[in-house]
Write a protein that holds these residues in place. Structure first.
Motif, PDB file in Angstrom:
ATOM      1  N   ARG A  93     -13.618  94.917 -19.342  1.00 20.09           N
ATOM      2  CA  ARG A  93     -14.155  95.591 -20.514  1.00 20.09           C
ATOM      3  C   ARG A  93     -13.246  96.743 -20.921  1.00 20.09           C
ATOM      4  N   PRO A  94     -13.199  97.080 -22.218  1.00 21.08           N
ATOM      5  CA  PRO A  94     -12.317  98.161 -22.694  1.00 21.08           C
ATOM      6  C   PRO A  94     -12.923  99.543 -22.459  1.00 21.08           C
ATOM      7  N   HIS A  95     -12.646 100.110 -21.303  1.00 20.71           N
ATOM      8  CA  HIS A  95     -13.135 101.453 -21.022  1.00 20.71           C
ATOM      9  C   HIS A  95     -12.400 102.457 -21.911  1.00 20.71           C
ATOM     10  N   PRO A  96     -13.115 103.345 -22.577  1.00 23.28           N
ATOM     11  CA  PRO A  96     -12.492 104.278 -23.520  1.00 23.28           C
ATOM     12  C   PRO A  96     -11.536 105.275 -22.863  1.00 23.28           C
ATOM     13  N   VAL A  97     -10.396 105.483 -23.498  1.00 24.14           N
ATOM     14  CA  VAL A  97      -9.416 106.469 -23.030  1.00 24.14           C
ATOM     15  C   VAL A  97      -8.889 107.263 -24.215  1.00 24.14           C
ATOM     16  N   SER A  98      -8.356 108.428 -23.914  1.00 25.02           N
ATOM     17  CA  SER A  98      -7.706 109.258 -24.926  1.00 25.02           C
ATOM     18  C   SER A  98      -6.604 110.047 -24.240  1.00 25.02           C
ATOM     19  N   GLY A  99      -5.499 110.301 -24.960  1.00 22.56           N
ATOM     20  CA  GLY A  99      -4.399 111.081 -24.391  1.00 22.56           C
ATOM     21  C   GLY A  99      -3.442 110.256 -23.562  1.00 22.56           C
ATOM     22  N   ILE A 100      -3.711 108.982 -23.402  1.00 21.95           N
ATOM     23  CA  ILE A 100      -2.842 108.103 -22.633  1.00 21.95           C
ATOM     24  C   ILE A 100      -2.537 106.859 -23.463  1.00 21.95           C
ATOM     25  N   GLU A 101      -1.323 106.349 -23.328  1.00 26.49           N
ATOM     26  CA  GLU A 101      -0.909 105.128 -24.026  1.00 26.49           C
ATOM     27  C   GLU A 101      -0.549 104.077 -22.990  1.00 26.49           C
ATOM     28  N   ILE A 102      -1.225 102.936 -23.042  1.00 24.45           N
ATOM     29  CA  ILE A 102      -0.994 101.850 -22.090  1.00 24.45           C
ATOM     30  C   ILE A 102      -0.566 100.614 -22.864  1.00 24.45           C
ATOM     31  N   ILE A 103       0.568 100.039 -22.468  1.00 21.24           N
ATOM     32  CA  ILE A 103       1.084  98.833 -23.130  1.00 21.24           C
ATOM     33  C   ILE A 103       1.234  97.728 -22.090  1.00 21.24           C
ATOM     34  N   LEU A 104       0.640  96.589 -22.375  1.00 17.42           N
ATOM     35  CA  LEU A 104       0.745  95.423 -21.502  1.00 17.42           C
ATOM     36  C   LEU A 104       1.687  94.392 -22.115  1.00 17.42           C
ATOM     37  N   ARG A 105       2.354  93.663 -21.250  1.00 14.75           N
ATOM     38  CA  ARG A 105       3.154  92.534 -21.713  1.00 14.75           C
ATOM     39  C   ARG A 105       2.224  91.380 -22.089  1.00 14.75           C
ATOM     40  N   ALA A 106       2.802  90.350 -22.676  1.00  8.13           N
ATOM     41  CA  ALA A 106       2.009  89.199 -23.104  1.00  8.13           C
ATOM     42  C   ALA A 106       1.306  88.525 -21.939  1.00  8.13           C
ATOM     43  N   ASP A 107       1.908  88.579 -20.749  1.00  5.41           N
ATOM     44  CA  ASP A 107       1.295  87.950 -19.576  1.00  5.41           C
ATOM     45  C   ASP A 107       0.249  88.834 -18.899  1.00  5.41           C
ATOM     46  N   GLY A 108      -0.004  90.012 -19.474  1.00  2.00           N
ATOM     47  CA  GLY A 108      -1.021  90.907 -18.934  1.00  2.00           C
ATOM     48  C   GLY A 108      -0.496  91.941 -17.955  1.00  2.00           C
ATOM     49  N   SER A 109       0.771  91.851 -17.580  1.00  2.00           N
ATOM     50  CA  SER A 109       1.344  92.834 -16.651  1.00  2.00           C
ATOM     51  C   SER A 109       1.641  94.143 -17.393  1.00  2.00           C
ATOM     52  N   LEU A 110       1.695  95.231 -16.645  1.00  2.00           N
ATOM     53  CA  LEU A 110       1.910  96.549 -17.244  1.00  2.00           C
ATOM     54  C   LEU A 110       3.364  96.722 -17.667  1.00  2.00           C
ATOM     55  N   LYS A 111       3.573  97.088 -18.926  1.00  2.00           N
ATOM     56  CA  LYS A 111       4.912  97.379 -19.430  1.00  2.00           C
ATOM     57  C   LYS A 111       5.193  98.881 -19.344  1.00  2.00           C
ATOM     58  N   SER A 112       4.247  99.689 -19.765  1.00  2.00           N
ATOM     59  CA  SER A 112       4.438 101.144 -19.712  1.00  2.00           C
ATOM     60  C   SER A 112       3.104 101.866 -19.800  1.00  2.00           C
ATOM     61  N   ALA A 113       3.103 103.080 -19.276  1.00  2.00           N
ATOM     62  CA  ALA A 113       1.939 103.960 -19.381  1.00  2.00           C
ATOM     63  C   ALA A 113       2.455 105.382 -19.535  1.00  2.00           C
ATOM     64  N   ARG A 114       2.009 106.056 -20.566  1.00  2.00           N
ATOM     65  CA  ARG A 114       2.471 107.418 -20.845  1.00  2.00           C
ATOM     66  C   ARG A 114       1.287 108.339 -21.122  1.00  2.00           C
ATOM     67  N   ILE A 115       1.400 109.560 -20.647  1.00  2.00           N
ATOM     68  CA  ILE A 115       0.384 110.578 -20.910  1.00  2.00           C
ATOM     69  C   ILE A 115       1.002 111.634 -21.806  1.00  2.00           C
ATOM     70  N   GLN A 116       0.373 111.842 -22.947  1.00  2.00           N
ATOM     71  CA  GLN A 116       0.905 112.778 -23.935  1.00  2.00           C
ATOM     72  C   GLN A 116       2.372 112.477 -24.239  1.00  2.00           C
ATOM     73  N   GLY A 117       2.677 111.171 -24.291  1.00  2.00           N
ATOM     74  CA  GLY A 117       4.013 110.721 -24.669  1.00  2.00           C
ATOM     75  C   GLY A 117       5.036 110.699 -23.553  1.00  2.00           C
ATOM     76  N   GLN A 118       4.669 111.106 -22.324  1.00  4.38           N
ATOM     77  CA  GLN A 118       5.609 111.189 -21.223  1.00  4.38           C
ATOM     78  C   GLN A 118       5.240 110.214 -20.098  1.00  4.38           C
ATOM     79  N   PRO A 119       6.261 109.655 -19.402  1.00  4.48           N
ATOM     80  CA  PRO A 119       5.981 108.772 -18.262  1.00  4.48           C
ATOM     81  C   PRO A 119       5.179 109.513 -17.197  1.00  4.48           C
ATOM     82  N   ILE A 120       4.408 108.786 -16.434  1.00  8.02           N
ATOM     83  CA  ILE A 120       3.563 109.395 -15.414  1.00  8.02           C
ATOM     84  C   ILE A 120       4.391 109.767 -14.190  1.00  8.02           C
ATOM     85  N   ASP A 121       4.297 111.013 -13.782  1.00  3.64           N
ATOM     86  CA  ASP A 121       5.002 111.544 -12.619  1.00  3.64           C
ATOM     87  C   ASP A 121       4.052 111.510 -11.423  1.00  3.64           C
TER      88      ASP A 121
END
Length: 257
Positions: A165-193
């Protein structure tokens, strides 16, 4: 001699009382249960109805007073990875948490997270009121800000990418590839440290591991805003003349690799 007789009398007295107590014990051998159905067949007492009518009228007046306006229905059924209602809820939680942080001089939240099941109704087109907030969020869940290291945030991202289910988020950007694997995740535009501490506005229910969100066990701090999420909604509605909520690119899946 008198002392011996007195001690003997006390001993006999205590023994007889103990025996009497033993004989006096009662046990439940049978119970009877009557079900009283409370439904429309029960007629209200006129005197009581007359007594509460002014309070009922005042309560309805407060609940139905327009706070904002929705030019169209805002639902949680549109969109696969993010929804209009979910985006609105996560955004207003982040906004209200940071309004509290600003007043207190505390660390602002970087992102927000709510659970899909926590939203129990859509926002209908038309006036938005305090009653709307009660319909969407009927629970007593509080708004808290939780500090978590980046490695725990990555666990959260993993949870979100495999959730049904699509749990609501804000301030984070999550992009998945077509196969469902994670391509990138950024918080406030920056990679997660991994070692950086991020602050998440969320509900106290989720912070406690509700809805299987056990990644919150890695938290390093908790700040209670003093807000019920429902009250945060009401205050947010008061600041917005017209509610605009859409699906967007905060959580998406690409069409191709």
């Amino acid at each position: 001699m008198k002392q011996v007789f007195f001690k003997f009398f006390i001993a006999v007295f205590l023994l007889l009382n103990f025996a009497a107590c033993k004989r006096g014990q009662r046990t439940i051998s049978q119970t009877h249960v009557n079900q009283i159905v409370i439904d429309s067949s029960i007629i209200a007492a006129d005197s009581m109805d007359t007594f509460i009518q002014p309070y009922r009228s005042r309560l309805n007046e407060v609940l139905d007073a327009p706070l904002s306006y929705a030019p169209r229905s805002i639902t949680k059924t549109e969109g696969k990875w993010n929804t209009p209602l979910g985006n609105l809820m996560a955004d207003l939680m982040l906004d209200r948490a940071n309004a509290v942080a600003l007043k207190r001089g505390e660390q602002k939240a970087d992102l927000a997270l709510l659970n899909f099941g926590g939203m129990r109704a859509s926002i209908s087109k038309g006036p938005v009121s305090e009653r709307t907030a009660y319909e969407v969020m009927p629970f007593e869940n509080g708004l808290v800000v939780v500090g978590m290291p980046g490695r725990a945030i990555k666990k959260m991202v993993g949870f979100l990418t495999t959730a049904s289910r699509p749990h609501p988020v804000s301030g984070i950007e999550i992009i998945l590839r077509a196969d469902g694997s994670l391509k990138s995740a950024r918080i406030q535009g920056q990679p997660i440290d991994d070692k950086h501490i991020y602050y998440i506005a969320t509900s106290d229910y989720l912070m406690g591991g509700g809805d299987r969100m056990d990644f919150f066990s890695d938290r390093v701090s908790i700040s209670d805003t003093g807000y019920k999420i429902r009250n945060a909604m009401v205050d947010y509605f008061k600041t917005i003349d017209t509610l605009h909520a859409e699906t967007d690119n905060r959580f998406i899946q690409l069409d191709s690799l």
